[in-house]
Write an enzyme that holds these catalytic residues in place. Structure first.
Site, PDB file in Angstrom:
ATOM      1  N   ASN A   1       0.896  -1.044  -0.041  1.00  0.00           N
ATOM      2  CA  ASN A   1      -0.015   0.171  -0.077  1.00  0.00           C
ATOM      3  C   ASN A   1       0.784   1.172   0.032  1.00  0.00           C
ATOM      4  O   ASN A   1       1.502   1.537   0.937  1.00  0.00           O
ATOM      5  CB  ASN A   1      -0.908  -0.251   1.122  1.00  0.00           C
ATOM      6  CG  ASN A   1      -1.914   1.159   1.102  1.00  0.00           C
ATOM      7  OD1 ASN A   1      -2.037   2.017   0.373  1.00  0.00           O
ATOM      8  ND2 ASN A   1      -2.783   1.014   2.076  1.00  0.00           N
TER       9      ASN A   1
ATOM     10  N   ASN B   1      -6.132   6.467  -1.435  1.00  0.00           N
ATOM     11  CA  ASN B   1      -6.958   5.997  -2.441  1.00  0.00           C
ATOM     12  C   ASN B   1      -7.336   4.432  -2.139  1.00  0.00           C
ATOM     13  O   ASN B   1      -7.851   3.666  -2.934  1.00  0.00           O
ATOM     14  CB  ASN B   1      -6.335   5.606  -3.621  1.00  0.00           C
ATOM     15  CG  ASN B   1      -5.066   4.834  -3.716  1.00  0.00           C
ATOM     16  OD1 ASN B   1      -4.945   4.078  -3.081  1.00  0.00           O
ATOM     17  ND2 ASN B   1      -4.067   4.860  -4.896  1.00  0.00           N
ATOM     18  N   ASP B   2      -7.304   4.105  -0.636  1.00  0.00           N
ATOM     19  CA  ASP B   2      -7.774   2.708  -0.159  1.00  0.00           C
ATOM     20  C   ASP B   2      -9.274   2.780  -0.462  1.00  0.00           C
ATOM     21  O   ASP B   2      -9.670   1.507  -0.870  1.00  0.00           O
ATOM     22  CB  ASP B   2      -7.472   2.679   1.194  1.00  0.00           C
ATOM     23  CG  ASP B   2      -5.910   2.447   1.446  1.00  0.00           C
ATOM     24  OD1 ASP B   2      -5.344   2.438   0.518  1.00  0.00           O
ATOM     25  OD2 ASP B   2      -5.669   2.254   2.497  1.00  0.00           O
TER      26      ASP B   2
ATOM     27  N   GLY C   1      -5.736  -2.288  -0.005  1.00  0.00           N
ATOM     28  CA  GLY C   1      -5.232  -0.999  -0.116  1.00  0.00           C
ATOM     29  C   GLY C   1      -4.124  -1.158  -1.016  1.00  0.00           C
ATOM     30  O   GLY C   1      -3.309  -0.067  -1.365  1.00  0.00           O
TER      31      GLY C   1
ATOM     32  N   ASP D   1      -1.489  -1.105  -4.233  1.00  0.00           N
ATOM     33  CA  ASP D   1      -1.499  -0.159  -5.364  1.00  0.00           C
ATOM     34  C   ASP D   1      -0.346   0.037  -6.252  1.00  0.00           C
ATOM     35  O   ASP D   1       0.528  -0.560  -5.859  1.00  0.00           O
ATOM     36  CB  ASP D   1      -2.281   1.378  -4.962  1.00  0.00           C
ATOM     37  CG  ASP D   1      -1.155   1.966  -3.828  1.00  0.00           C
ATOM     38  OD1 ASP D   1      -0.159   1.591  -3.737  1.00  0.00           O
ATOM     39  OD2 ASP D   1      -1.947   2.469  -3.039  1.00  0.00           O
TER      40      ASP D   1
ATOM     41  N   ASP E   1      -5.974 -13.340 -20.167  1.00  0.00           N
ATOM     42  CA  ASP E   1      -6.979 -14.036 -19.034  1.00  0.00           C
ATOM     43  C   ASP E   1      -7.926 -14.990 -19.882  1.00  0.00           C
ATOM     44  O   ASP E   1      -8.484 -15.046 -21.010  1.00  0.00           O
ATOM     45  CB  ASP E   1      -7.750 -13.405 -18.248  1.00  0.00           C
ATOM     46  CG  ASP E   1      -8.431 -13.977 -17.301  1.00  0.00           C
ATOM     47  OD1 ASP E   1      -8.074 -14.859 -16.274  1.00  0.00           O
ATOM     48  OD2 ASP E   1      -9.810 -14.050 -17.240  1.00  0.00           O
TER      49      ASP E   1
ATOM     50  N   GLU F   1      -3.663 -17.783 -21.261  1.00  0.00           N
ATOM     51  CA  GLU F   1      -3.889 -18.787 -20.322  1.00  0.00           C
ATOM     52  C   GLU F   1      -4.961 -19.912 -20.915  1.00  0.00           C
ATOM     53  O   GLU F   1      -6.005 -19.278 -21.030  1.00  0.00           O
ATOM     54  CB  GLU F   1      -4.509 -18.075 -18.968  1.00  0.00           C
ATOM     55  CG  GLU F   1      -5.173 -19.146 -17.943  1.00  0.00           C
ATOM     56  CD  GLU F   1      -5.989 -18.467 -16.901  1.00  0.00           C
ATOM     57  OE1 GLU F   1      -6.364 -18.902 -15.822  1.00  0.00           O
ATOM     58  OE2 GLU F   1      -6.837 -17.658 -17.354  1.00  0.00           O
TER      59      GLU F   1
END
Length: 619
Positions: free
Chosen positions: A140, A145-146, A165, A167, A332, A361
């Site tokens: 964090n 910006n949490d 949190g 980032d 993905d 993937e």
């Protein structure tokens, strides 16, 4: 017309800084939000969203900006503009939208000059080692910006499925740790906006393809992250999702076309039977049940057979590569998207960036299905794939079983040998991404019953075998998920990434002796990879395992070599060298990596410790 910087200095400064489109009306949005002059393909299709914009005519007062056609689909709020950029120059162009003789929108669209050698960028290769990060759980770096107004999913570090949190700033703050440990690429789980009500931290339910989630930072900060990483010799791989979106995506309330989402926007689960795509005896209904079905109700499945959606996804990938200076892409749920679209998507990306690496993937333990997607592999149906790399799930599964199973004629290390003996099915087995675990499965230390010896053998193999190794964050300090397979626990916080953490793994403070030993082992193996390129790029040669011992080599034409010995036995063993004479005859001495033990290869055998993995440099 192109707008002069003298005429609109404030507006253009904003465009230059943020690469966002500015319009006189606040509800107008254009995607992509800017482009570059001099791309390999001159074709560009703008998706314009604005209230009642369908049916508009579009004009621009500059002959370089060539509008080929303008189309509307089913929604009254979308317009698609096809542009020929062959003769476009960098600059700012003014577009005017008119409907029923009345000007309804006006906006400025920016073309930028490309960075030097942008098209020739080098993607990740065998020389690299990828560090996979769950950004919300790594560090964090910006507590402000949490939690962000307007986003329902707030920070809750006590909840395994909540946002914790971590980032982009946290990743920037610890690039020194990543680089000094020896990793040369970083792949983070998706960072794009996920305005979902819960479990948004994982990133795979995207609600805006052109915006970094503000709880992670901003587009500009992501680009700074890439720039900082590049200065430290670390490339950035972006995790992209082509198959589905999040159910809170604006498209779910206003689809550009009625066929934009499979099953008319209503949940219908995928069968997950990927075999149906390859079955020579199968039926189309089974194929559609796999590819058109949704993962879960919160992840609507995209219909890439719609050519406008296909263009949108292709251009979005190119935009991020160019904007953030990416060295690679991880895709993905690769096989779940439309097959024809995937061929088009990969071909377009590799035509723009011939040296970019892209890994798909495909979660299967069947190597035949894995190989199907890699370019230059044999395919009975003639499918055209331009995908350079695939995640090697068959090797992951086999490696764990090979280390844990009893040594018999058909089980144990021989299963690893047998799998690798089938590498002839791949277009390029050396370009597969190999790994012991990832964000969707139990950590490798847990899979191996928290046996340090087996963990060491697994790490040594992954960092010396053919392929491009990927290590999940925390593997280097033996992070585990005992007694649970909850993804939120698997993706636990990296110790030291939050203020007041009692353990700081970044500074190697508070770790147990075993954790410190593990970190030093990973760092040593990564140093080996950098100091001795033969370990990463040499020819892979192996001998069938015998009596619980597996020996393989990496050699090159410059006379360099490495011998790796895996010993699963509970006792010390003398490894007889005569059997390996076809490779060893080119060398005279062997030096054990990690100590000063140097021997003559004229000796009859090498003594290896029980339950061990050793690397010997050959000269």
């Amino acid at each position: 017309m192109r707008i002069s910087r003298l005429r609109f200095p404030v507006l253009l400064a904003a465009v230059s800084a943020s690469f966002t489109l500015h319009a006189a009306q606040t509800d107008l949005r254009v995607s992509p939000p800017g482009w570059w002059a001099g791309m390999a393909s001159p074709k560009l299709q703008l998706m314009v969203h604005g209230s009642d914009i369908a049916g508009s005519t579009v004009s621009v007062n500059d002959s370089e900006f060539v509008i080929e056609q303008v189309n509307s689909l089913d929604s009254p709020n979308y317009l698609f503009i096809d542009i020929d950029t062959a003769d476009i120059s960098p600059g700012d162009y003014e577009l005017t939208f008119t409907k029923q003789g009345r000007e309804i929108y006006k906006t400025i669209y920016t073309f930028r000059p490309r960075a030097a050698n942008a098209a020739e960028r080098q993607g990740f290769t065998q020389k690299d080692t990828i560090y996979l990060v769950t950004p919300d759980r790594f560090a964090n770096g910006d507590e402000s910006n949490d939690s962000v107004a307007g986003f329902e999913d707030k920070a809750d570090r006590q909840s395994p499925g909540g946002r914790h949190g971590g980032d982009i700033q946290g990743m920037i703050n610890h690039l020194d740790y990543i680089a000094s440990t020896g990793f040369t690429q970083i792949w983070s789980m998706p960072l794009l906006e996920n305005a979902m009500d819960d479990h948004s931290y994982h990133g795979y339910a995207i609600t805006d393809y052109y915006r970094i989630d503000p709880r992670y930072g901003s587009n500009a900060l992501y680009r700074q992250f890439s720039q900082h990483a590049d200065k430290k010799g670390v490339g950035v791989i972006m995790d992209m999702v082509l198959n589905h979106i999040g159910s809170n995506h604006p498209w779910m309330k206003d689809k550009p076309a009625e066929d934009w989402i499979h099953h008319n926007g209503e949940f219908s689960a995928t069968t997950h039977r990927r075999e149906s795509l390859h079955d020579p005896h199968g039926v189309e209904a089974d194929q559609k049940a796999f590819s058109d079905g949704w993962f879960v109700p919160s992840m609507p499945d995209l219909n890439q057979q719609n050519p406008y959606l296909a263009n949108y996804l292709i251009q979005n990938a190119i935009w991020w590569v160019e904007y953030a200076n990416l060295s690679g892409i991880r895709v993905d749920t690769y096989s779940y998207s439309d097959k024809a679209f995937l061929s088009q998507w990969t071909a377009r990306l590799t035509s723009e960036y011939p040296n970019l690496n892209i890994v798909g993937e495909e979660w299967t333990t069947n190597p035949v299905i894995t190989a199907y997607w890699q370019e230059d592999s044999y395919r009975a149906d003639g499918y055209d794939s331009s995908l350079p790399s695939v995640m090697d799930f068959p090797l992951q599964d086999t490696l764990v079983n090979a280390l844990k199973d009893e040594e018999t004629w058909g089980t144990g290390l021989v299963s690893l040998y047998n799998l690798l003996a089938g590498d002839f099915i791949y277009g390029d087995p050396y370009n597969l991404v190999i790994f012991g675990d990832n964000h969707d499965m139990s950590r490798i230390y847990t899979q191996l019953d928290e046996s340090y010896a087996l963990w060491d053998m697994a790490m040594t193999f992954l960092l010396t075998a053919r392929g491009i190794p990927q290590i999940y964050y925390g593997t280097e300090i033996l992070m585990a998920n005992p007694d649970t397979d909850d993804h939120g626990v698997i993706r636990s916080d990296f110790p030291g990434g939050w203020k007041n953490d009692s353990i700081d793994a970044f500074a190697q403070q508070g770790l147990s002796p075993k954790q410190t030993k593990a970190y030093n082992r990973i760092k040593s193996l990564l140093s080996l990879r950098k100091e001795h390129p033969v370990v990463t790029q040499g020819k892979f040669t192996h001998f069938a395992p015998a009596e619980g011992i597996y020996v393989y080599f990496r050699t090159d034409e410059a006379g360099k070599g490495a011998m790796i010995i895996l010993n699963k036995n509970e006792a010390e063993n003398d490894v007889k060298l005569a059997r390996f004479e076809p490779v060893l005859k080119e060398f005279s001495t062997a030096s054990r990596w990690g100590n000063s033990n140097k021997i003559s290869l004229k000796t009859a055998s090498i003594e290896v410790a029980p339950k061990s993995a050793s690397v010997w440099l050959l000269q």
